[in-house]
Design a protein around this motif. Sequence first.
Motif, PDB file in Angstrom:
ATOM      1  N   ARG A   4       2.755   3.201   6.323  1.00  0.00           N
ATOM      2  CA  ARG A   4       3.923   2.384   6.438  1.00  0.00           C
ATOM      3  C   ARG A   4       3.318   0.828   6.287  1.00  0.00           C
ATOM      4  O   ARG A   4       2.527   0.276   6.693  1.00  0.00           O
ATOM      5  CB  ARG A   4       4.528   2.074   7.806  1.00  0.00           C
ATOM      6  N   ALA A   5       3.951  -0.073   5.532  1.00  0.00           N
ATOM      7  CA  ALA A   5       3.579  -1.410   5.053  1.00  0.00           C
ATOM      8  C   ALA A   5       4.868  -2.087   5.810  1.00  0.00           C
ATOM      9  O   ALA A   5       6.145  -1.728   5.444  1.00  0.00           O
ATOM     10  CB  ALA A   5       3.458  -1.565   3.564  1.00  0.00           C
ATOM     11  N   THR A   6       4.843  -3.266   6.160  1.00  0.00           N
ATOM     12  CA  THR A   6       5.743  -4.028   6.700  1.00  0.00           C
ATOM     13  C   THR A   6       5.425  -5.555   6.234  1.00  0.00           C
ATOM     14  O   THR A   6       4.327  -5.868   5.824  1.00  0.00           O
ATOM     15  CB  THR A   6       5.664  -4.113   8.212  1.00  0.00           C
ATOM     16  N   GLY A   7       6.822  -6.051   6.046  1.00  0.00           N
ATOM     17  CA  GLY A   7       6.898  -7.428   5.320  1.00  0.00           C
ATOM     18  C   GLY A   7       8.058  -8.206   5.373  1.00  0.00           C
ATOM     19  O   GLY A   7       9.148  -7.788   6.194  1.00  0.00           O
ATOM     20  N   PRO A   8       8.362  -8.928   4.512  1.00  0.00           N
ATOM     21  CA  PRO A   8       9.712  -9.573   4.424  1.00  0.00           C
ATOM     22  C   PRO A   8      10.845  -8.703   4.542  1.00  0.00           C
ATOM     23  O   PRO A   8      10.742  -7.949   3.618  1.00  0.00           O
ATOM     24  CB  PRO A   8       9.532 -10.657   3.416  1.00  0.00           C
ATOM     25  N   ARG A   9      11.766  -9.048   5.098  1.00  0.00           N
ATOM     26  CA  ARG A   9      13.122  -8.162   5.018  1.00  0.00           C
ATOM     27  C   ARG A   9      13.858  -8.317   3.695  1.00  0.00           C
ATOM     28  O   ARG A   9      14.647  -7.363   3.369  1.00  0.00           O
ATOM     29  CB  ARG A   9      14.155  -8.577   6.172  1.00  0.00           C
ATOM     30  N   SER A  10      13.570  -9.322   3.105  1.00  0.00           N
ATOM     31  CA  SER A  10      14.404  -9.523   1.742  1.00  0.00           C
ATOM     32  C   SER A  10      13.560 -10.206   0.795  1.00  0.00           C
ATOM     33  O   SER A  10      12.465 -11.129   1.181  1.00  0.00           O
ATOM     34  CB  SER A  10      15.754 -10.438   2.005  1.00  0.00           C
ATOM     35  N   PRO A  11      13.290  -9.985  -0.490  1.00  0.00           N
ATOM     36  CA  PRO A  11      14.233  -8.779  -0.963  1.00  0.00           C
ATOM     37  C   PRO A  11      13.364  -7.654  -0.644  1.00  0.00           C
ATOM     38  O   PRO A  11      12.219  -7.446  -0.434  1.00  0.00           O
ATOM     39  CB  PRO A  11      14.072  -8.952  -2.407  1.00  0.00           C
ATOM     40  N   VAL A  12      14.381  -6.414  -0.906  1.00  0.00           N
ATOM     41  CA  VAL A  12      13.673  -5.201  -0.519  1.00  0.00           C
ATOM     42  C   VAL A  12      13.083  -4.457  -1.759  1.00  0.00           C
ATOM     43  O   VAL A  12      13.871  -4.804  -3.039  1.00  0.00           O
ATOM     44  CB  VAL A  12      15.034  -4.167  -0.093  1.00  0.00           C
ATOM     45  N   PRO A  13      11.671  -4.321  -1.989  1.00  0.00           N
ATOM     46  CA  PRO A  13      11.099  -3.796  -3.039  1.00  0.00           C
ATOM     47  C   PRO A  13      11.848  -2.782  -3.727  1.00  0.00           C
ATOM     48  O   PRO A  13      12.285  -1.778  -2.913  1.00  0.00           O
ATOM     49  CB  PRO A  13       9.538  -3.534  -2.512  1.00  0.00           C
ATOM     50  N   ASP A  14      11.540  -2.619  -4.988  1.00  0.00           N
ATOM     51  CA  ASP A  14      12.095  -1.287  -5.536  1.00  0.00           C
ATOM     52  C   ASP A  14      10.973  -0.278  -5.479  1.00  0.00           C
ATOM     53  O   ASP A  14       9.782  -0.528  -6.219  1.00  0.00           O
ATOM     54  CB  ASP A  14      12.197  -1.841  -7.180  1.00  0.00           C
ATOM     55  N   PRO A  15      11.350   0.859  -5.094  1.00  0.00           N
ATOM     56  CA  PRO A  15      10.678   1.979  -5.013  1.00  0.00           C
ATOM     57  C   PRO A  15       9.944   2.333  -6.346  1.00  0.00           C
ATOM     58  O   PRO A  15       8.572   2.712  -6.215  1.00  0.00           O
ATOM     59  CB  PRO A  15      11.202   2.949  -4.336  1.00  0.00           C
ATOM     60  N   ALA A  16      10.517   2.265  -7.272  1.00  0.00           N
ATOM     61  CA  ALA A  16       9.928   2.670  -8.708  1.00  0.00           C
ATOM     62  C   ALA A  16       8.728   1.715  -8.987  1.00  0.00           C
ATOM     63  O   ALA A  16       7.714   2.013  -9.710  1.00  0.00           O
ATOM     64  CB  ALA A  16      11.098   2.528  -9.782  1.00  0.00           C
ATOM     65  N   ALA A  17       9.066   0.466  -8.742  1.00  0.00           N
ATOM     66  CA  ALA A  17       7.994  -0.528  -9.189  1.00  0.00           C
ATOM     67  C   ALA A  17       6.872  -0.421  -8.225  1.00  0.00           C
ATOM     68  O   ALA A  17       5.835  -0.930  -8.725  1.00  0.00           O
ATOM     69  CB  ALA A  17       8.699  -2.069  -9.122  1.00  0.00           C
ATOM     70  N   VAL A  18       7.103  -0.150  -7.036  1.00  0.00           N
ATOM     71  CA  VAL A  18       5.843  -0.177  -6.257  1.00  0.00           C
ATOM     72  C   VAL A  18       5.088   0.961  -6.635  1.00  0.00           C
ATOM     73  O   VAL A  18       3.911   1.005  -6.517  1.00  0.00           O
ATOM     74  CB  VAL A  18       6.520   0.188  -4.518  1.00  0.00           C
ATOM     75  N   THR A  19       5.949   2.291  -7.051  1.00  0.00           N
ATOM     76  CA  THR A  19       5.272   3.376  -7.201  1.00  0.00           C
ATOM     77  C   THR A  19       4.148   3.207  -8.710  1.00  0.00           C
ATOM     78  O   THR A  19       3.247   3.549  -8.782  1.00  0.00           O
ATOM     79  CB  THR A  19       6.206   4.464  -7.790  1.00  0.00           C
ATOM     80  N   GLY A  20       5.021   2.280  -9.465  1.00  0.00           N
ATOM     81  CA  GLY A  20       4.106   1.854 -10.724  1.00  0.00           C
ATOM     82  C   GLY A  20       2.883   1.166 -10.319  1.00  0.00           C
ATOM     83  O   GLY A  20       1.669   1.444 -10.937  1.00  0.00           O
ATOM     84  N   LEU A  21       3.229   0.225  -9.278  1.00  0.00           N
ATOM     85  CA  LEU A  21       1.874  -0.555  -9.001  1.00  0.00           C
ATOM     86  C   LEU A  21       0.808   0.320  -8.507  1.00  0.00           C
ATOM     87  O   LEU A  21      -0.276   0.183  -8.842  1.00  0.00           O
ATOM     88  CB  LEU A  21       2.171  -1.585  -7.929  1.00  0.00           C
TER      89      LEU A  21
END
Length: 86
Positions: free
Chosen positions: A9-26
């Motif tokens: 689990r990673a925690t961070g700012p509440r906004s904006p919510v990261p795009d899961p597809a973009a995170v997967t790509g990274l």
Amino acid sequence: MTMHLITLRATGPRSPVPDPAAVTGLLWEAVRDTDHIEHLRIRASPGQLDLAVFLLAEHEAAALLTARALCARALHPTFTGWRLAA
């Protein structure tokens, strides 16, 4: 080697919510051949990323180290203010 499922689990700012597809790509861009990653799954919600990493490793401790290292490579510096939870 054995297949392991590591959840992080990673925690961070509440906004904006990261795009899961973009995170997967990274994450896939940061994968090294020696990581033996088979599958990645990401769920995003405000202030939280849940990551599931399926990988081959000799034992669970090695799998956990590999998954944490992958996340560190992929999320820094793009996700400023985000941290892997302990």
